[in-house]
Design an enzyme around this catalytic site. Structure first.
Site, PDB file in Angstrom:
ATOM      1  N   GLY A  45     -79.830  98.466 128.137  1.00 17.35           N
ATOM      2  CA  GLY A  45     -80.213  98.136 126.769  1.00 17.35           C
ATOM      3  C   GLY A  45     -79.060  97.775 125.870  1.00 17.35           C
ATOM      4  N   CYS A  86     -66.250  93.753 127.434  1.00 14.42           N
ATOM      5  CA  CYS A  86     -67.158  92.654 127.817  1.00 14.42           C
ATOM      6  C   CYS A  86     -66.399  91.448 128.362  1.00 14.42           C
ATOM      7  CB  CYS A  86     -68.047  92.254 126.637  1.00 14.42           C
ATOM      8  SG  CYS A  86     -69.023  93.624 125.988  1.00 14.42           S
TER       9      CYS A  86
END
Length: 308
Positions: free
Chosen positions: A204, A222
């Site tokens: 999520g 990321c």
């Protein structure tokens, strides 16, 4: 230090996806009411809400819990043709997680001497950090009853955070073309990484509220270079200081600096409210204790050992 192998799944990974324009997104957020069933109430789908936002649940425990719920929903779909949706809200102790696209090149430490546990997961995306002060939402929902479109789902999760920041804190956040997540200027405040199996979602989003951002410096978050990571508290403090609130000694700045729990609570309330709106859900509150989750996780480990 732990490094787990990627868990097999029948679904393909979900990397960063192309963005739609705001007008397209606005149209895609228009829902039609689901057909009546025991999983709907007055036009809204029912959603089990497990609210553990004040708890720090170990990552591996929450991860195993999600996969158990996904299995239950798949069985429910097979037997009944539909299933209820679930939302889990919690925090994690400090941990790094790697997605399907992750490489060790984005770790600024020796994997054999990591500062925190490291888990390789089946979610999309690269390496990220979870820790205290960060609210994590794990929606486990049946996209067949919402929209069978992963672009739409990712953009909707981002829209949820953008609405929370705007309506609750007057922070103007946005997307960055070609990237997944939510940004305020050059700072990423929310990361999104999902997995979808048979159109059931898990994993999520993670929103930095009062998070200590130092552990992000030990990775390339990321896999994105030349950008920063931010938090709601940091943004509010900066705004307060630029508005000379600090010089005036206002109560607002004092509360921001000394009431992390209150800021977490406010953010949690806004997140679950906006989540119910964008997905048209009606909550059914469920309770489970962290010790019960530990027991469930240990039982799963015993079963896996016996089967191997």
């Amino acid at each position: 230090m732990n490094l787990l192998n990627t868990v097999p799944s029948s679904a393909s990974p979900c990397p960063s996806l192309p963005l739609r324009t705001h007008s397209i997104l606005s149209k895609s957020l228009q829902f039609s009411y689901p057909k009546p069933s025991k999983f709907t109430s007055y036009g809204a789908r029912l959603c089990e809400l497990f609210d553990l936002h004040q708890e720090q649940v170990p990552y591996e425990v929450a991860w195993s819990w999600q996969k158990d719920i996904v299995k239950e929903k798949k069985a429910q779909l097979e037997n009944e043709g539909d299933c209820s949706d679930t939302l889990i809200v919690l925090q994690h102790p400090s941990v790094y997680t790697l997605g399907t696209a992750s490489t060790k090149d984005n770790l600024n430490f020796n994997i054999n001497n990591a500062p925190f546990n490291v888990y390789r997961t089946e979610r999309g995306g690269e390496v990220t950090y979870h820790g205290p002060g960060q609210l994590v939402l794990y929606p486990i929902i049946n996209l067949r009853r919402h929209k069978m479109d992963l672009h739409w789902y990712l953009r909707t999760l981002e829209e949820l955070v953008i609405r929370v920041l705007s309506s609750t804190f007057s922070i103007q956040a946005s997307r960055v073309e070609g990237l997944t997540g939510v940004w305020v200027g050059n700072e990423k405040v929310a990361a999104v990484g999902i997995r979808v199996s048979h159109w059931i979602t898990y994993h999520g989003l993670a929103l930095n509220v009062t998070t200590d951002l130092t552990p992000f410096k030990w990775i390339i978050p990321c896999g994105i270079r030349n950008r920063e990571v931010g938090s709601i508290k940091g943004l509010l403090l900066r705004e307060a200081q630029s508005s000379n609130m600090a010089a005036n000694g206002t109560n607002d700045l004092h509360s921001i600096m000394h009431d992390d729990g209150g800021l977490i609570d406010i953010t949690r309330n806004s997140l679950i409210e906006e989540f119910s709106k964008v997905f048209q859900l009606e909550y059914h509150h469920r309770t489970i204790s962290v010790p019960m989750l530990y027991e469930r996780n240990q039982s799963d480990l015993v079963t896996e050992t016996q089967q191997s």
